[in-house]
Scaffold this motif. Structure first.
Motif, PDB file in Angstrom:
ATOM      1  N   VAL A  57       0.864  -1.180   0.000  1.00 46.55           N
ATOM      2  CA  VAL A  57       0.000   0.000   0.000  1.00 46.55           C
ATOM      3  C   VAL A  57       0.899   1.228   0.000  1.00 46.55           C
ATOM      4  N   LEU A  58       0.862   1.973  -1.070  1.00 44.71           N
ATOM      5  CA  LEU A  58       1.716   3.147  -1.242  1.00 44.71           C
ATOM      6  C   LEU A  58       0.938   4.388  -0.834  1.00 44.71           C
ATOM      7  N   ASP A  59       1.411   5.072   0.210  1.00 46.72           N
ATOM      8  CA  ASP A  59       0.672   6.237   0.713  1.00 46.72           C
ATOM      9  C   ASP A  59       1.599   7.358   1.166  1.00 46.72           C
ATOM     10  N   ASP A  60       2.816   7.367   0.651  1.00 47.70           N
ATOM     11  CA  ASP A  60       3.814   8.316   1.129  1.00 47.70           C
ATOM     12  C   ASP A  60       3.873   9.612   0.339  1.00 47.70           C
ATOM     13  N   LEU A  61       3.044   9.753  -0.702  1.00 47.86           N
ATOM     14  CA  LEU A  61       3.136  10.939  -1.564  1.00 47.86           C
ATOM     15  C   LEU A  61       1.855  11.760  -1.578  1.00 47.86           C
ATOM     16  N   GLY A  62       0.976  11.518  -0.611  1.00 46.17           N
ATOM     17  CA  GLY A  62      -0.258  12.282  -0.523  1.00 46.17           C
ATOM     18  C   GLY A  62      -1.394  11.650  -1.311  1.00 46.17           C
ATOM     19  N   ASN A  64      -5.197   9.669  -1.784  1.00 44.69           N
ATOM     20  CA  ASN A  64      -5.632   8.336  -1.368  1.00 44.69           C
ATOM     21  C   ASN A  64      -4.586   7.300  -1.745  1.00 44.69           C
ATOM     22  N   PRO A  65      -4.417   6.253  -0.937  1.00 42.17           N
ATOM     23  CA  PRO A  65      -3.368   5.260  -1.190  1.00 42.17           C
ATOM     24  C   PRO A  65      -3.511   4.574  -2.540  1.00 42.17           C
ATOM     25  N   VAL A  66      -2.365   4.183  -3.096  1.00 40.28           N
ATOM     26  CA  VAL A  66      -2.302   3.358  -4.297  1.00 40.28           C
ATOM     27  C   VAL A  66      -1.972   1.943  -3.868  1.00 40.28           C
ATOM     28  N   VAL A  67      -2.760   0.971  -4.330  1.00 40.29           N
ATOM     29  CA  VAL A  67      -2.539  -0.432  -3.978  1.00 40.29           C
ATOM     30  C   VAL A  67      -1.779  -1.116  -5.114  1.00 40.29           C
ATOM     31  N   TYR A  68      -0.637  -1.702  -4.754  1.00 38.93           N
ATOM     32  CA  TYR A  68       0.173  -2.466  -5.712  1.00 38.93           C
ATOM     33  C   TYR A  68       0.028  -3.947  -5.402  1.00 38.93           C
ATOM     34  N   GLY A  69      -0.321  -4.724  -6.412  1.00 35.91           N
ATOM     35  CA  GLY A  69      -0.413  -6.168  -6.254  1.00 35.91           C
ATOM     36  C   GLY A  69       0.504  -6.875  -7.227  1.00 35.91           C
ATOM     37  N   PHE A  70       1.077  -7.985  -6.806  1.00 33.29           N
ATOM     38  CA  PHE A  70       2.004  -8.722  -7.674  1.00 33.29           C
ATOM     39  C   PHE A  70       1.768 -10.221  -7.565  1.00 33.29           C
ATOM     40  N   PHE A  71       1.636 -10.859  -8.732  1.00 31.50           N
ATOM     41  CA  PHE A  71       1.517 -12.310  -8.840  1.00 31.50           C
ATOM     42  C   PHE A  71       2.636 -12.807  -9.744  1.00 31.50           C
ATOM     43  N   CYS A 145       2.764 -15.690 -16.862  1.00 33.22           N
ATOM     44  CA  CYS A 145       3.633 -14.505 -16.834  1.00 33.22           C
ATOM     45  C   CYS A 145       3.487 -13.837 -15.478  1.00 33.22           C
ATOM     46  N   ASN A 146       4.300 -12.841 -15.221  1.00 34.80           N
ATOM     47  CA  ASN A 146       4.106 -12.008 -14.037  1.00 34.80           C
ATOM     48  C   ASN A 146       2.896 -11.106 -14.258  1.00 34.80           C
ATOM     49  N   ILE A 147       2.147 -10.849 -13.204  1.00 39.30           N
ATOM     50  CA  ILE A 147       0.991  -9.954 -13.295  1.00 39.30           C
ATOM     51  C   ILE A 147       1.078  -8.922 -12.180  1.00 39.30           C
ATOM     52  N   LYS A 148       0.918  -7.665 -12.544  1.00 39.23           N
ATOM     53  CA  LYS A 148       0.930  -6.580 -11.577  1.00 39.23           C
ATOM     54  C   LYS A 148      -0.403  -5.828 -11.611  1.00 39.23           C
ATOM     55  N   PHE A 149      -0.768  -5.266 -10.480  1.00 38.15           N
ATOM     56  CA  PHE A 149      -1.957  -4.423 -10.382  1.00 38.15           C
ATOM     57  C   PHE A 149      -1.558  -3.054  -9.843  1.00 38.15           C
ATOM     58  N   LEU A 150      -2.098  -2.011 -10.438  1.00 38.13           N
ATOM     59  CA  LEU A 150      -2.065  -0.675  -9.852  1.00 38.13           C
ATOM     60  C   LEU A 150      -3.522  -0.280  -9.675  1.00 38.13           C
TER      61      LEU A 150
END
Length: 464
Positions: A57-62, A64-71, A145-150
């Motif tokens: 959970v990325l929330d250091d830049l102001g 609402n948080p951005v959720v990063y997911g990785f498979f 393959c690798n899968i990412k979520f933003l």
């Protein structure tokens, strides 16, 4: 693994998938009102973890948080190939509430459709994509393959804080290609996709004529702020619906012959559009002798979204309003800059004697189009034909807007937007819905597309 195996496994996971989606939809995640943001971040992070993904959970830049997911790719998969999904967890306000047949945040199935705010824009697509991952994990023992979520939480208010996250975490989000947030079936049941998006300059114009509202009788000698604003607006677009603000069309990148050819082949049914929206007047492109398809993809717009002034309640109140305010939405094409559009409108008003009308840029985003010759573009289209067994409509860009430009600029990857919606989804409107059959088919499509993704990246570019 054949397509039938994917379809079978999808059916097995469907009940659980809908249960997860319905819980997600019960969260009233309205970013414009700052509602349920922490709760929603916690919920979607938990779903990703439950499906076997890693979460940050990325929330250091102001903002609402951005959720990063990785498979990660499975043992038999290609760990050098990565697909990125872009989604958002925030939704539009549900107003007007009295036009909803059922409660907007109480998911309800009716006539084969699931109704709820955010179900098509964009929570349904998010859970469908996660379910497709689960289907592949259970049939193949791993991912191809690798899968990412933003997954961000400010898309519905213009993604004002997303770019700094993309810039700081560019390596984290780096991928070979991206599937964007939305899409669905058109009025003839063809799956519709876009490989780009229009930009936007969203402006607020205000005219102030006095400190207080006055009796309308003084209109004999007192200027009216509402009329003042109406006249200012009329100076920017003529009776032929042509935008006449000097400099508005500066810098536009003309479409390539290949892009024009694609647009000329896009389907467009005017009667269906008239019926869908209950239009009372002809299309404005008719008077201009323009092709609606060309205008939708390649031309900018200037739209009055709303005007607020004086008294609009029941009955009569004879008032001369002290002020008037309106929202102006300009959809932009590649090459246009929202800040330049803002400056052009300000200069236009001054030049035409309306320097007392103030202008504020509420939101600005640039347009983006993917490279149509990239093999990923043809792969998503061909995969869709195989699953949906029908024509696939793939346009160079959508008529709508989102933060796609910065994804292309920072991550340098092709982007295609597709989803589980349908022509009657009514995103942003009351009674938003998806059809349950489209949701199931969308899961199958995502799994099938992912299966062939690594091989598609190795194909040569297609000369158009």
């Amino acid at each position: 693994m054949d397509l039938q195996a994917i379809e079978t496994k999808t059916k097995e996971n469907l009940e659980q998938s809908f249960a997860i989606l319905e819980q997600y939809l019960q969260l009233e995640t309205v970013s414009a009102q700052n509602k349920f943001i922490p709760e929603t971040v916690e919920y979607i992070s938990g779903v990703i973890k439950d499906f076997g993904g890693d979460v940050q959970v990325l929330d250091d830049l102001g903002g609402n948080p951005v959720v990063y997911g990785f498979f990660p790719a499975g043992e038999k998969g290609d760990s050098t190939s990565t697909l990125l999904y872009y989604n958002h967890y925030d939704v539009q306000p549900a107003d007007p509430l009295d036009e909803w047949v059922t409660e907007p945040f109480v998911p309800t199935v009716r006539d084969g459709k699931l109704f709820a705010r955010g179900v098509s824009d964009n929570k349904g697509d998010t859970i469908a994509r996660l379910t497709a991952i689960k289907v592949l994990q259970e049939t193949e023992g791993g991912l191809p393959c690798n899968i990412k979520f933003l997954i961000e939480g400010e898309e519905e208010i213009g993604s004002p804080n997303l770019t700094p996250y993309l810039e700081k975490y560019a390596e984290l989000f780096q991928a070979d290609a991206c599937i964007w947030e939305f899409g669905g079936k058109d009025e003839q049941e063809r799956i519709s996709m876009v490989a780009g998006i229009k930009g936007m300059a969203y402006l607020e114009l205000t005219a102030v004529g006095a400190d207080i509202d006055m009796h309308s009788s003084v209109g004999a000698y007192v200027d009216n702020a509402a009329w003042r604003l109406v006249h200012a607006l009329a100076s920017m677009r003529n009776e032929h619906n042509e935008i006449i603000v000097e400099g508005f069309y500066d810098g536009i990148t003309p479409p390539s012959p290949a892009e024009e050819e694609v647009v000329q082949s896009l389907p467009f049914n005017e009667e269906a559009v008239q019926e869908l929206y209950g239009l009372k007047r002809p299309l404005i492109t008719e008077a201009l002798g323009k092709d609606p398809r060309y205008a939708m993809v390649f031309e900018p717009t200037m739209t009055i979204c709303g005007i607020e002034s004086g008294y609009t309640g029941e009955g009569a109140k004879t008032v001369l309003p002290k002020s008037a305010k309106m929202k102006l939405d300009c959809r932009l094409v590649p090459g246009q800059d929202p800040n330049h559009i803002f400056e052009c409108v300000v200069n236009h008003l001054k030049k035409h004697g309306f320097d007392d009308v103030s202008v504020k840029l509420i939101n600005g985003q640039k347009a983006y189009r993917s490279d149509f010759s990239h093999p990923f573009i043809s792969h998503v289209q061909q995969s869709a034909k195989e699953v949906y067994n029908s024509d696939v409509v793939l346009a160079p860009n959508s008529a709508g807007t989102g933060p796609m430009f910065d994804f292309g600029r920072i991550l340098n990857l092709p982007i295609v937007s597709t989803g589980v919606g349908w022509v009657g989804s009514k995103a942003h409107a009351p009674n938003e819905s998806i059809r349950t059959s489209d949701y199931e088919q969308g899961i199958v499509y995502m799994a099938h597309m992912l299966k062939g993704f690594p091989a598609a990246l190795k194909q040569e570019k297609i000369e158009l």
